[in-house]
Write an enzyme that holds these catalytic residues in place. Sequence first.
Site, mmCIF file in Angstrom:
data_model
loop_
_atom_site.group_PDB
_atom_site.id
_atom_site.type_symbol
_atom_site.label_atom_id
_atom_site.label_comp_id
_atom_site.label_asym_id
_atom_site.label_seq_id
_atom_site.Cartn_x
_atom_site.Cartn_y
_atom_site.Cartn_z
ATOM 1 N N GLY A 251 57.966 13.216 22.116
ATOM 2 C CA GLY A 251 57.429 14.168 21.153
ATOM 3 C C GLY A 251 57.916 13.860 19.746
ATOM 4 N N SER A 252 58.207 14.904 18.987
ATOM 5 C CA SER A 252 58.448 14.753 17.553
ATOM 6 C C SER A 252 59.736 14.046 17.186
ATOM 7 C CB SER A 252 58.407 16.127 16.869
ATOM 8 O OG SER A 252 57.105 16.678 16.937
#
Length: 670
Positions: free
Chosen positions: A293-294
């Site tokens: 993810g981020s």
Amino acid sequence: MSARLSFFAAVLGAWLLAIVVRLYGLQVIERQHYVKLASDQQQRVVTLAAPRGTIRDARGRELATSVEVESVAVDPRKVEDPEHTAAVLGEALGWSSRQRAELVARLTANADRHFIWVARKIDPERLQAVEDQRDTLPGVNLLPESRRFYPLGELAAPVLGYAGMDNIGLAGLELFYDKIIAGRPGRRVVIQDGTTTKVTHPGLEASAARAGADLRLTLDAALQYRVERELETAVRRSNAASGTVVVLAPQSGAVLAMASYPSFDPNRLSDYSRSELENRGRNRAVADAYEPGSTFKAITLAAALEQGAVSLDDEIDCEMGALELNGVRIRDHRPFGILSVRQVIARSSNVGAMKLGLAAGRKALYDTIRAFGFGRPTGIDLPAESAGLLRPLERWSALTPAYVSFGQGISTTALQMATAFAAIANGGRLLQPYVVAAIGDREVGPEARRRPSTPVSPATVRQLRAALESVVLEGTGTPAAVAGYRVAGKTGTAEKVIGGRYAEGHYVASFVGFVPAGEPQLVIAVVIDEPWPAYHGSEAAAPVFRAIAQQALLHLGIRPLREPHRAWPGERPPSGPLPDDRPAARRQVSLARAALPAPVPVPAGTVPDFTGLSKRRAVALASRLGLRLELHGSGFVRRQQPSAATPLELAGSTLELWLTPSLASDGEGP
């Protein structure tokens, strides 16, 4: 009469001759054969088990050692009543009726054998129960053996692993270093009499067992305990399925702590089913790959910065929450408009990250990802390490760079993320992480590990660190802030892939960061699997980072920063805020804009004046005019060619722009 005597004499002579011949055969011709048979019956080779080496933490505390315990064996030939023997032993050992029946069957089937194992390496309370019944159990013997013992129980169990009943390493460090810590067993030939009593003799062959080498780890048991306690608390509080934490020393790659929850007690392996042990015993930090993810946006930013495609103060249009690529509309987690690159990372805009990845270019993005060690094992000295998943560049679709830019379509381990962030923290050196600091008296030096590589330049690293610090100062990572210390890091929230599809409601929350940000000494990666209902990295993982960092900094004696004096005693404090690095950078940007001349009005049908426009606005204007841009640098337009007011029909289809981020770059250009 004489004939009869002669006959008997001949028979007797033949009989004596036959005996002599037979004796000659036995004593001379077949002597070696019968000597061997006698030796096989009278002599036994006894294996002398070698004690396994002791495993200690960085400060010398024992984590795994060998102790002498008792095992139960039976001579079936001396057992008078198999059912009685099984019943009494079963009661002492706490066996079920099925186990007792199995022992009866074994005793009956092996009635002609002199030895079978019944129970290996039993606990002291079971031993006492057996000893209390020895008088009623003919043929039952207690034999000393070496057993692996873990003094601190569950502490670091998935890292240490465990050894099996025959002292063979089966998991973790016990498996990886088995040949080193197992030692070499000895052997001794003994004479066995008719009662199976064994005696030694100095003339018989013997070789002593050689103990295995000790291991000294980089793990600190006190820090490991604190990490495991905070991880367990977080997993329980967030109703998560599991969790992982890795703590690295960024300057060396040494693993200071590595925790997985749920865990297990290697002293009580029989308490777990096979599936339970596989789940609890798995070292998730190296074996479990997940979509980051981020947190992966830091790598995307590294690629864009390294290519010179952007600077931290460039502006990106985040399209108010959605971007359409190749007919696919990709949404952000919330709508954003115009953000600086620094803000894209701090606020974790997916659209902004996609544009960073596209600006870097697919090959540069892929090469940077590989350079940070993704798609291959880190090489840590632990078994079962996953390489994660990074598809070869030739298998990337048109949308792959966009998805990978915000951490989808790629999988990593917690250790890989920690190692990559360690490279950012230490100035740009990708190090091979390690757990064993010394084998015996010999230190395991850097020459035993892979030579460090340099994924990006020092200039890129400086900008990355500044961007990651802004995440904690003003972005999604503020819950990771530690009072008195500068912290840099990145949050991540990723939907899990279950059955080949993204599963709504199933998330992995993570935070990876380093502290102190100015002179990093700790890199901490936290991964929480399926937290609920608070599932964002800022909610489920960042607070765990803060709790661990606070205790680790105190434990390691890393002093906090002191706030500068606003005034000495008796002086009036100055008015206004104290200066810091970020406002200075922002002032520089505003000065750069102010110093640029205002665009000059030009007649219609001519090339506009691009001077002073940001890169984003210049690209948008050129696109409307159908001009192809060649950009040099980043920031704001300082020069252009053809010049403003040049008729479009004479200008051609290409416009060159030279950009600068500040006044210091006044002379940028060819």
